[in-house]
Motif scaffolding. Sequence first.
Motif, mmCIF file in Angstrom:
data_model
loop_
_atom_site.group_PDB
_atom_site.id
_atom_site.type_symbol
_atom_site.label_atom_id
_atom_site.label_comp_id
_atom_site.label_asym_id
_atom_site.label_seq_id
_atom_site.Cartn_x
_atom_site.Cartn_y
_atom_site.Cartn_z
ATOM 1 N N LEU A 53 -9.979 13.005 2.904
ATOM 2 C CA LEU A 53 -10.892 12.260 2.045
ATOM 3 C C LEU A 53 -10.504 10.784 1.978
ATOM 4 O O LEU A 53 -11.365 9.894 2.011
ATOM 5 C CB LEU A 53 -10.896 12.870 0.635
ATOM 6 N N GLN A 54 -9.202 10.525 1.896
ATOM 7 C CA GLN A 54 -8.756 9.130 1.831
ATOM 8 C C GLN A 54 -9.147 8.372 3.099
ATOM 9 O O GLN A 54 -9.664 7.260 3.024
ATOM 10 C CB GLN A 54 -7.234 9.086 1.632
ATOM 11 N N ARG A 55 -8.923 8.985 4.234
ATOM 12 C CA ARG A 55 -9.197 8.297 5.496
ATOM 13 C C ARG A 55 -10.691 8.127 5.746
ATOM 14 O O ARG A 55 -11.087 7.271 6.530
ATOM 15 C CB ARG A 55 -8.567 9.055 6.660
ATOM 16 N N THR A 56 -11.523 8.945 5.094
ATOM 17 C CA THR A 56 -12.974 8.837 5.304
ATOM 18 C C THR A 56 -13.674 8.118 4.162
ATOM 19 O O THR A 56 -14.895 8.198 4.027
ATOM 20 C CB THR A 56 -13.603 10.233 5.513
ATOM 21 N N GLY A 57 -12.903 7.407 3.318
ATOM 22 C CA GLY A 57 -13.537 6.500 2.375
ATOM 23 C C GLY A 57 -13.654 6.969 0.950
ATOM 24 O O GLY A 57 -14.426 6.383 0.182
ATOM 25 N N SER A 58 -12.890 7.987 0.548
ATOM 26 C CA SER A 58 -12.937 8.457 -0.838
ATOM 27 C C SER A 58 -11.535 8.510 -1.428
ATOM 28 O O SER A 58 -11.034 9.579 -1.790
ATOM 29 C CB SER A 58 -13.599 9.841 -0.899
ATOM 30 N N PRO A 59 -10.859 7.364 -1.547
ATOM 31 C CA PRO A 59 -9.465 7.382 -2.002
ATOM 32 C C PRO A 59 -9.299 7.859 -3.433
ATOM 33 O O PRO A 59 -8.319 8.548 -3.750
ATOM 34 C CB PRO A 59 -9.026 5.920 -1.836
ATOM 35 N N ALA A 60 -10.218 7.506 -4.325
ATOM 36 C CA ALA A 60 -10.081 7.938 -5.716
ATOM 37 C C ALA A 60 -10.214 9.455 -5.827
ATOM 38 O O ALA A 60 -9.423 10.121 -6.512
ATOM 39 C CB ALA A 60 -11.136 7.247 -6.573
ATOM 40 N N GLY A 88 2.541 10.375 -1.727
ATOM 41 C CA GLY A 88 3.159 9.125 -1.286
ATOM 42 C C GLY A 88 2.324 8.443 -0.229
ATOM 43 O O GLY A 88 2.184 7.206 -0.218
ATOM 44 N N ALA A 89 1.731 9.237 0.674
ATOM 45 C CA ALA A 89 0.878 8.649 1.709
ATOM 46 C C ALA A 89 -0.338 7.977 1.088
ATOM 47 O O ALA A 89 -0.749 6.878 1.505
ATOM 48 C CB ALA A 89 0.450 9.722 2.705
ATOM 49 N N LEU A 90 -0.946 8.625 0.081
ATOM 50 C CA LEU A 90 -2.094 8.010 -0.591
ATOM 51 C C LEU A 90 -1.685 6.706 -1.274
ATOM 52 O O LEU A 90 -2.425 5.708 -1.235
ATOM 53 C CB LEU A 90 -2.682 8.974 -1.621
ATOM 54 N N ALA A 91 -0.521 6.707 -1.919
ATOM 55 C CA ALA A 91 -0.041 5.479 -2.560
ATOM 56 C C ALA A 91 0.188 4.382 -1.518
ATOM 57 O O ALA A 91 -0.143 3.213 -1.750
ATOM 58 C CB ALA A 91 1.245 5.759 -3.335
ATOM 59 N N MET A 92 0.735 4.749 -0.359
ATOM 60 C CA MET A 92 0.977 3.775 0.700
ATOM 61 C C MET A 92 -0.340 3.196 1.219
ATOM 62 O O MET A 92 -0.492 1.980 1.353
ATOM 63 C CB MET A 92 1.736 4.430 1.852
ATOM 64 N N TYR A 93 -1.313 4.072 1.505
ATOM 65 C CA TYR A 93 -2.605 3.585 1.988
ATOM 66 C C TYR A 93 -3.278 2.698 0.956
ATOM 67 O O TYR A 93 -4.034 1.787 1.299
ATOM 68 C CB TYR A 93 -3.525 4.764 2.330
ATOM 69 N N GLY A 94 -2.996 2.948 -0.313
ATOM 70 C CA GLY A 94 -3.544 2.107 -1.370
ATOM 71 C C GLY A 94 -2.750 0.847 -1.627
ATOM 72 O O GLY A 94 -3.098 0.060 -2.511
ATOM 73 N N GLY A 95 -1.655 0.659 -0.886
ATOM 74 C CA GLY A 95 -0.853 -0.549 -1.031
ATOM 75 C C GLY A 95 0.188 -0.501 -2.126
ATOM 76 O O GLY A 95 0.845 -1.505 -2.398
ATOM 77 N N ARG A 96 0.397 0.682 -2.747
ATOM 78 C CA ARG A 96 1.390 0.810 -3.825
ATOM 79 C C ARG A 96 2.713 1.257 -3.189
ATOM 80 O O ARG A 96 3.090 2.433 -3.217
ATOM 81 C CB ARG A 96 0.901 1.807 -4.881
ATOM 82 N N LEU A 97 3.421 0.296 -2.607
ATOM 83 C CA LEU A 97 4.545 0.619 -1.731
ATOM 84 C C LEU A 97 5.755 1.147 -2.494
ATOM 85 O O LEU A 97 6.453 2.041 -2.000
ATOM 86 C CB LEU A 97 4.924 -0.613 -0.911
ATOM 87 N N ASP A 98 6.042 0.620 -3.667
ATOM 88 C CA ASP A 98 7.198 1.109 -4.430
ATOM 89 C C ASP A 98 6.991 2.564 -4.850
ATOM 90 O O ASP A 98 7.895 3.402 -4.753
ATOM 91 C CB ASP A 98 7.433 0.231 -5.656
ATOM 92 N N GLU A 99 5.791 2.874 -5.335
ATOM 93 C CA GLU A 99 5.478 4.244 -5.721
ATOM 94 C C GLU A 99 5.568 5.169 -4.512
ATOM 95 O O GLU A 99 6.100 6.290 -4.610
ATOM 96 C CB GLU A 99 4.078 4.297 -6.328
ATOM 97 N N LEU A 270 -14.015 0.607 -1.599
ATOM 98 C CA LEU A 270 -13.156 1.796 -1.555
ATOM 99 C C LEU A 270 -12.213 1.869 -2.749
ATOM 100 O O LEU A 270 -11.474 2.849 -2.895
ATOM 101 C CB LEU A 270 -12.327 1.783 -0.257
ATOM 102 N N GLY A 271 -12.208 0.830 -3.570
ATOM 103 C CA GLY A 271 -11.291 0.794 -4.698
ATOM 104 C C GLY A 271 -9.872 0.444 -4.305
ATOM 105 O O GLY A 271 -8.928 0.650 -5.087
ATOM 106 N N ASN A 272 -9.673 -0.098 -3.111
ATOM 107 C CA ASN A 272 -8.336 -0.429 -2.618
ATOM 108 C C ASN A 272 -8.058 -1.906 -2.892
ATOM 109 O O ASN A 272 -8.279 -2.769 -2.042
ATOM 110 C CB ASN A 272 -8.241 -0.120 -1.121
ATOM 111 N N GLU A 273 -7.589 -2.193 -4.076
ATOM 112 C CA GLU A 273 -7.410 -3.577 -4.501
ATOM 113 C C GLU A 273 -6.321 -4.291 -3.712
ATOM 114 O O GLU A 273 -6.429 -5.487 -3.433
ATOM 115 C CB GLU A 273 -7.085 -3.617 -6.002
ATOM 116 N N VAL A 274 -5.251 -3.581 -3.361
ATOM 117 C CA VAL A 274 -4.151 -4.246 -2.643
ATOM 118 C C VAL A 274 -4.625 -4.740 -1.286
ATOM 119 O O VAL A 274 -4.402 -5.898 -0.905
ATOM 120 C CB VAL A 274 -2.949 -3.291 -2.493
ATOM 121 N N TRP A 275 -5.281 -3.871 -0.534
ATOM 122 C CA TRP A 275 -5.776 -4.307 0.775
ATOM 123 C C TRP A 275 -6.861 -5.378 0.613
ATOM 124 O O TRP A 275 -6.974 -6.284 1.450
ATOM 125 C CB TRP A 275 -6.305 -3.114 1.560
#
Length: 816
Positions: A53-60, A88-99, A270-275
């Motif tokens: 779902l994350q890779r196809t555009g539904s990260p939330a 952790g992978a979802l957090a990484m794709y969302g740019g939340r690297l510390d999490e 996509l709601g991906n504020e970091v990217w």
Amino acid sequence: MATRSADDLHRLAVELCISGRYARALRVLAQASGRTGDPDLLARIEGTRALALQRTGSPAEAEEVLREALSARGLTAHTRAILRGQLGALAMYGGRLDEAERLFGEATASLDDADPLASARVRMNRSLGRMQRRDLGGAAADAEWAATRFAAAGLATDEAHARHNLGYIALLSGDLVTALDAMLTARPAAATTPVAGAVGDMDRAEVLREAGQTTEAERLLERVAAVFGAHRMPQSRAEAEFQLARSLLAHDPERARRVALAASRRFQRLGNEVWAHRAEAIRWRAQLQSPRAASGEGTTRRVEEVAVHLTRAGFRGEATALRLTAAVADPALDGRRLRVGDDAPLEVRLITQEVKAARAARRGRHGEVRRHAGRGIDTLASWTGTFGSLDLQTSAAMHGARLMYAGLDAALHSRDPEIAFAWAERARHLSQQSTPLRPPPDPQLAAELAELRTIRAERPGIDWLDDPRAAELRERARRRQWAGTLVGEASERTTLQTVREVLGADTAVLSFLYTGAELGVLVSDSEGDSLVRLDDPDRVGRLLSGLRADLDMSAAVRWGPMVSVVQAALRTRLAELDAGILDPALARTDRRRLVLTVPGILSGVPWGMLPSMEGRVFTTATSATRWVRAMRATPAVPGRGTGFVVGPGVPRGEEEVARAGSAWSASATLLADRATVRGAAELAASSGVLHVAAHGRHTADNPLFSGLELTDGVLFGYDIDLIPDVPRVVVLSACEVGRSSVRWGEEALGMARIWLHGGADSVVAAPVRVADDDACELLAVMHEGLAAGEAPAEALAAAARRTGIRAPFQVHGRGF
């Protein structure tokens, strides 16, 4: 599929996700979840669904699914560890690297011993996160750990992905040769689907971009974005657009701004504020580099807001690059301190020097400009000096283009000949820091170039380099040339004083300078030096563009009522160009022999046809440093024989070489079926002088695939590396092959430069089209001088006087 268990279906879905087939994976997962009541298996199914779902555009939605799966009761520690790794992978794709780092650590602590393959997949994702955090050591350790476990389990595709990631880590560390080699080695096993291939191609495009080969990088990224779009993968598509904008930033800031804006909006949807902030940073950098850039308090505030967001997300290098770009553009920021460590990315260290140079320029302190620009160029040179490949050396100059222009501009403002000469040589020297060494024999490269010739022959009339197999072979050739060319002994730039010692009484050196906005020339002879400002570069560019058309017409129209009209237009254009760039220089010296060192913008000038050059003898040198070294070396003994090659379809080609060959006591000639690539290469290896009369084509985007049309195909620039001992003098009587591709203002790469890099002393070629009749007459007489022992430039000038033919042939290299 109806007979498969839920566990089998889940394993299939995992494989589908690994290969990028997410839509099918989601369908398989839906079937799997209906065939089991096992809470652990259901949780793992949901975890895999979340990643798809994350890779196809539904990260939330993906994160909601995964957190709900983690909250289920009765899960084993093993399942919880896998789910934490996926979260952790979802957090990484969302740019939340510390999490992401924390979650990955929790997962691997449980999985390393209990399930090494599951841990290997977590480590693969952690290596990606660590790359973004610039923890390259940790990223490499994870990727190597994963590759070892995958190899032991016989999972070739997974191992290839890990090896590819090691290549990307090499890219981030600045080792482009290792990066390209690792990625191309992994590609056959990793690129099992269009999506998987696109993932690898996006990374490979980054290698090409860092190498300065932006045209190819951008074409690749455009195709990658289209693949992701066709497979409904908006996050990946936006990442490809982000990388495309980064590449465009180097040469087309307006388009970079538009592409970055599109990527930012896609990330926001996509709601991906970091990217989105990463893309916004590229947009602002592009806008700040635009000639119409608007600065001010509002711009400064918005730039700082984006930079703060990036810093908080762990992208400190990108935040610093944004702040520095703003500091280059905005004088109001001149008071801000610059804090950049020696361990910062190369891009950041170079922009830091750009800021310092820009601040000095605004204060009119040209000496400081040169000092800061020089430090930046030296930083870049410490990296490019590790490259033996001519292709890499010339293209990687991209990274120093703005600094080079700043230094050249300050040098021109100094009005000091010593300073102007030093910067002209610095500009030329960046791709000539070491003496090239001949690469070892490479039978595999020879076989692959032969296959390319076959593809080209089978696909006439179209862009054969876009053929998929041709593209693959092209990449292999690049890879071998990058890796196989050895770095020779480092060479120091020469000084103006040393040049004066070598010149003698009848020679002058004309060192042309291009600042990006102005043209100048330093004229140096035994009596002194003169620094002269020349015509507007834009006007010179327009004259050269028109001149190419005039010369094409002149070569085509040889008789009839239009001849006088065509020749009059040609003479007018040549006179205008001469008045703009050569006559003002030659007014400062009466020396008969001239050495010209020129920036890329002037690489297409037919110097011998300019009116002021009449009665002079000249050679174009890649740099004064190289020319001085050649003049101080022991003159090459002609020794080996003279060889002639005539390609197919050359009017008067056989007559040309017959007349030229008659000047020599003995020579070898390849005609018709004997004029093959292999035959020509063998003849070149045994000849002191090689003359090739063949149609030629210059490939602007791939200069090393420029070449000479022979009976069985094209002798490419890459083929020259396979010749063990190149001739001392090479004569290229071929349309277009004397042309060069201008790389980043200073660097010009074409067949003449490739032969010189291979070891030739002199190359006779034309940068524009030549009439067949003129080539036949002029070069035949030139060989009389060569056979009598005259230097190539002297022999060519004497032939022009005797025949009355003013053709665009010129000598590159030593010349005399």
